[in-house]
Design an enzyme around this catalytic site. Structure first.
Site, PDB file in Angstrom:
ATOM      1  N   LYS A   1      -2.941   3.667   4.434  1.00 10.62           N
ATOM      2  CA  LYS A   1      -4.082   4.211   3.685  1.00 10.62           C
ATOM      3  C   LYS A   1      -4.628   3.177   2.721  1.00 10.62           C
ATOM      4  O   LYS A   1      -3.821   2.576   2.014  1.00 10.62           O
ATOM      5  CB  LYS A   1      -3.575   5.426   2.907  1.00 10.62           C
ATOM      6  CG  LYS A   1      -4.570   6.039   1.961  1.00 10.62           C
ATOM      7  CD  LYS A   1      -3.934   7.178   1.234  1.00 10.62           C
ATOM      8  CE  LYS A   1      -4.918   7.716   0.217  1.00 10.62           C
ATOM      9  NZ  LYS A   1      -4.345   8.704  -0.642  1.00 10.62           N
TER      10      LYS A   1
ATOM     11  N   LYS B   1       0.464   2.562   1.108  1.00 12.54           N
ATOM     12  CA  LYS B   1      -0.705   3.071   0.384  1.00 12.54           C
ATOM     13  C   LYS B   1      -1.170   2.003  -0.588  1.00 12.54           C
ATOM     14  O   LYS B   1      -0.444   1.649  -1.526  1.00 12.54           O
ATOM     15  CB  LYS B   1      -0.338   4.354  -0.348  1.00 12.54           C
ATOM     16  CG  LYS B   1      -1.489   4.901  -1.184  1.00 12.54           C
ATOM     17  CD  LYS B   1      -1.175   6.262  -1.726  1.00 12.54           C
ATOM     18  CE  LYS B   1      -2.316   6.738  -2.629  1.00 12.54           C
ATOM     19  NZ  LYS B   1      -2.035   8.031  -3.226  1.00 12.54           N
TER      20      LYS B   1
END
Ligand code: PBG
Length: 307
Positions: free
Chosen positions: A232, A178
């Site tokens: 992400k 992330k």
């Protein structure tokens, strides 16, 4: 006939926001077509998604009261817990319920953990909070918990807490790679989060410049017990998705985040891009790169177009 990649509503996981203490859904200005749902409107939305063939939703909560630790995140009567109960009642085992597991929507300072003296999240103290949240979410009916706070050791801590509480069947979708991206802006409007003092998450999220390091995060999360891993945002990190696909055999999810969605809408509003065509191209490219599952705010619209 020769398409190597095809999209299907099955590929999607719809991110949804549910807000405590409202009777009518509130539109989110920076995410056109998305809402902070009431409990009732969330139920309706999930019914429609299910009818469209979308197999899973991921829930984010917006509590009425925030505090230093984010205690509403593990309150059995907290908004996500009651919403999970509603959806479990509505769908039994026929909808996969995923709960985002983090405290940033619940803390008054907006960080993903409890703060130490320097004003940064205290990694290990935060793990104790995540353990309580995991058990609260599993108890409320989550099939999968999705830790998104990027604390070191979070997957291991959550796996142990779930197993100790008898939830050995509850899966973990780890937000493994992330990034500390500039693309989460509209999401923070959606959950009413401002990081105090103009802070950021660069202390715990991934450096945008690094792909090898992201692979190391993915390996660590798998070793700690992740059942699925996530990259992400999605489009600027297709290289990371492709690398992960080449190396790991468990399911890979990619999150087409709020900023990616908002950009397409903003350009389409001006007549500069064709919304549906770009939405298809983005998600198809994410799948082509190697993602098995795509978290996207376009889940409903694309699934409607694919009926
Ligand atoms: C943190 C979390 C964030 C998103 C999902 N989980 C925001 C952040 O890390 O600041 C962003 C999702 C999006 O932008 O669509 N709980």
């Amino acid at each position: 006939m020769v398409s190597e990649t095809r999209l299907h509503p099955d590929d999607f996981i719809a991110p949804l926001f549910v807000r405590e203490g409202i009777d009518e859904p509130q539109p989110i200005e920076s995410l056109p077509g998305q809402f902070q749902h009431s409990r009732a409107s969330l139920r309706q939305e999930v019914r429609q998604l299910k009818d469209l063939g979308v197999p899973a939703v991921v829930l984010f909560g917006v509590p009425e009261h925030k505090d230093a630790e984010g205690s509403e995140a593990w309150n059995p009567d907290g908004i996500v817990q009651v919403a999970l109960g509603d959806l479990r009642d509505d769908h039994g085992d026929d909808m996969v319920l995923i709960a985002d597991l983090c405290v940033d929507e619940y803390t008054d300072h907006g960080h993903c953990g409890v703060l130490d003296h320097s004003g940064q999240p205290d990694n290990d103290a935060t793990l104790e909070l995540y353990e309580q949240i995991a058990v609260a979410q599993a108890t409320a009916g989550a099939d999968i918990v999705a830790p998104s706070g990027m604390m070191d050791g979070q997957v291991f801590a959550i796996r142990e807490a779930l197993d100790d509480a008898g939830f050995d069947e509850t899966a973990i979708l780890a937000y493994a790679a992330k990034y500390a991206t500039a693309l989460y802006g509209p999401f923070r409007d959606a959950v009413d989060v401002t990081i105090t003092g103009g802070g950021d998450r660069k202390g715990y999220q991934q450096d945008v410049a690094n792909a090898r390091e992201a692979m190391e995060e993915i390996r660590e999360d798998i070793a700690e017990g992740a059942d699925m891993v996530m990259v992400k945002p999605a489009l600027p990190y297709l290289d990371v998705i492709a690398r992960a696909r080449a190396e790991v055999d468990i399911p890979i999810a990619a999150y087409h985040v709020s900023g990616e969605y908002a950009m397409v809408h903003a350009a389409a509003e001006r007549g500069w891009l064709e919304l549906d065509a770009v939405a298809f191209e983005h998600t198809l490219a994410i799948k082509r790169a190697g993602a098995d599952l795509i978290l996207t705010y376009f889940a409903r619209r694309l699934s409607e177009l694919m009926q």
